[in-house]
Write a protein that holds these residues in place. Structure first.
Motif, mmCIF file in Angstrom:
data_model
loop_
_atom_site.group_PDB
_atom_site.id
_atom_site.type_symbol
_atom_site.label_atom_id
_atom_site.label_comp_id
_atom_site.label_asym_id
_atom_site.label_seq_id
_atom_site.Cartn_x
_atom_site.Cartn_y
_atom_site.Cartn_z
ATOM 1 N N VAL A 15 7.548 54.425 25.462
ATOM 2 C CA VAL A 15 7.009 53.993 26.741
ATOM 3 C C VAL A 15 8.009 53.040 27.353
ATOM 4 O O VAL A 15 8.410 52.045 26.737
ATOM 5 N N LEU A 16 8.447 53.395 28.565
ATOM 6 C CA LEU A 16 9.412 52.548 29.253
ATOM 7 C C LEU A 16 8.664 51.601 30.178
ATOM 8 O O LEU A 16 7.710 51.988 30.859
ATOM 9 N N THR A 17 9.168 50.434 30.252
ATOM 10 C CA THR A 17 8.591 49.495 31.206
ATOM 11 C C THR A 17 9.110 49.862 32.583
ATOM 12 O O THR A 17 10.073 50.645 32.730
ATOM 13 N N ALA A 18 8.538 49.323 33.615
ATOM 14 C CA ALA A 18 8.949 49.611 34.992
ATOM 15 C C ALA A 18 10.406 49.229 35.204
ATOM 16 O O ALA A 18 11.162 49.948 35.862
ATOM 17 N N LYS A 19 10.845 48.096 34.669
ATOM 18 C CA LYS A 19 12.232 47.661 34.823
ATOM 19 C C LYS A 19 13.196 48.610 34.107
ATOM 20 O O LYS A 19 14.264 48.922 34.621
ATOM 21 N N GLN A 20 12.811 49.067 32.916
ATOM 22 C CA GLN A 20 13.671 49.993 32.174
ATOM 23 C C GLN A 20 13.792 51.332 32.919
ATOM 24 O O GLN A 20 14.865 51.910 33.000
ATOM 25 N N ALA A 21 12.699 51.838 33.449
ATOM 26 C CA ALA A 21 12.712 53.098 34.208
ATOM 27 C C ALA A 21 13.585 52.963 35.444
ATOM 28 O O ALA A 21 14.335 53.876 35.800
ATOM 29 N N LYS A 22 13.501 51.821 36.118
ATOM 30 C CA LYS A 22 14.300 51.587 37.319
ATOM 31 C C LYS A 22 15.793 51.585 36.972
ATOM 32 O O LYS A 22 16.610 52.172 37.682
ATOM 33 N N ARG A 23 16.158 50.927 35.857
ATOM 34 C CA ARG A 23 17.562 50.889 35.438
ATOM 35 C C ARG A 23 18.057 52.294 35.064
ATOM 36 O O ARG A 23 19.178 52.674 35.382
ATOM 37 N N ALA A 24 17.250 53.077 34.395
ATOM 38 C CA ALA A 24 17.641 54.436 33.994
ATOM 39 C C ALA A 24 17.861 55.305 35.225
ATOM 40 O O ALA A 24 18.824 56.070 35.299
ATOM 41 N N ASN A 25 16.986 55.213 36.203
ATOM 42 C CA ASN A 25 17.127 55.995 37.431
ATOM 43 C C ASN A 25 18.297 55.508 38.272
ATOM 44 O O ASN A 25 18.942 56.285 38.965
ATOM 45 N N ALA A 26 18.588 54.230 38.254
ATOM 46 C CA ALA A 26 19.690 53.679 39.040
ATOM 47 C C ALA A 26 21.018 54.278 38.607
ATOM 48 O O ALA A 26 21.889 54.540 39.432
#
Length: 194
Positions: A15-26
């Motif tokens: 489970v990714l946190t919102a910040k981790q998901a944002k960094r991965a998509n960036a």
């Protein structure tokens, strides 16, 4: 089955946190932006530079033909053409992949279309097919008072073939047939001089 064995067999979904998901998509978005900018930088100079036009070198065809005559055993064609025509090359090839010695001249028409003149005294059906790009016979065409065999290839090239006085002449290119006629008439006039 014990509870511990069930836990080992059940896959764990991270489970990714919102910040981790944002960094991965960036990272992915940044890569796409960089690729787009690179493509634009490459396309701009390509689109701003027009395609080069074929240029005439205006080689001295009669002089080169005169030099080749001794090796050829006949007077290679050097037809006089109207204003606006030019030549890129003229050469005698005593040995080539076809095994047929050939005189070749590359002509540029006033409309900057290309027509290659190939002449030999050892022509045969295989050589004609090779020089004309395996074009199929499409009929006949009269030019310079002679009947030429007309051939068309799937690539859009036309060829005109004339066999006269032991010589075989093949004109091949993507020019308009009216321009082929101009060159064919000049060839017939030059053949008449011999």
């Amino acid at each position: 089955m014990s509870e511990q064995q069930q836990d080992q067999e059940t896959p764990v979904t991270p489970v990714l946190t919102a910040k981790q998901a944002k960094r991965a998509n960036a990272t992915v978005i940044g890569m796409l932006i960089a690729t787009g900018i690179t493509v634009l930088l490459v396309l701009v100079p390509v689109l701003l530079n027009p395609a080069p036009k074929m240029q005439t070198r205006n080689v001295d065809v009669p002089a080169i033909a005169n030099q080749a005559a001794g090796d050829a055993g006949y007077a290679p064609l050097a037809p006089e053409l109207p204003e606006g025509w030019g030549s890129n090359y003229a050469r005698w090839e005593a040995s080539n992949s076809s095994g047929v010695p050939v005189w070749e001249v590359g002509y540029l028409t006033p409309e900057t279309a290309f027509i290659r003149l190939s002449e030999t005294n050892a022509g045969n059906p295989t050589w004609i097919a090779q020089v004309s790009g395996d074009a199929s016979v499409a009929g006949e065409r009269t030019a310079g008072g002679q009947t030429w065999e007309l051939r068309d290839s799937p690539e859009g090239e036309a060829s005109m073939v004339l066999e006269k006085d032991g010589l075989t002449v093949v004109l091949t290119g993507k020019a308009d047939l009216a321009e082929f006629d101009v060159l064919a008439e000049a060839v017939v006039r030059d053949l008449g001089k011999e």
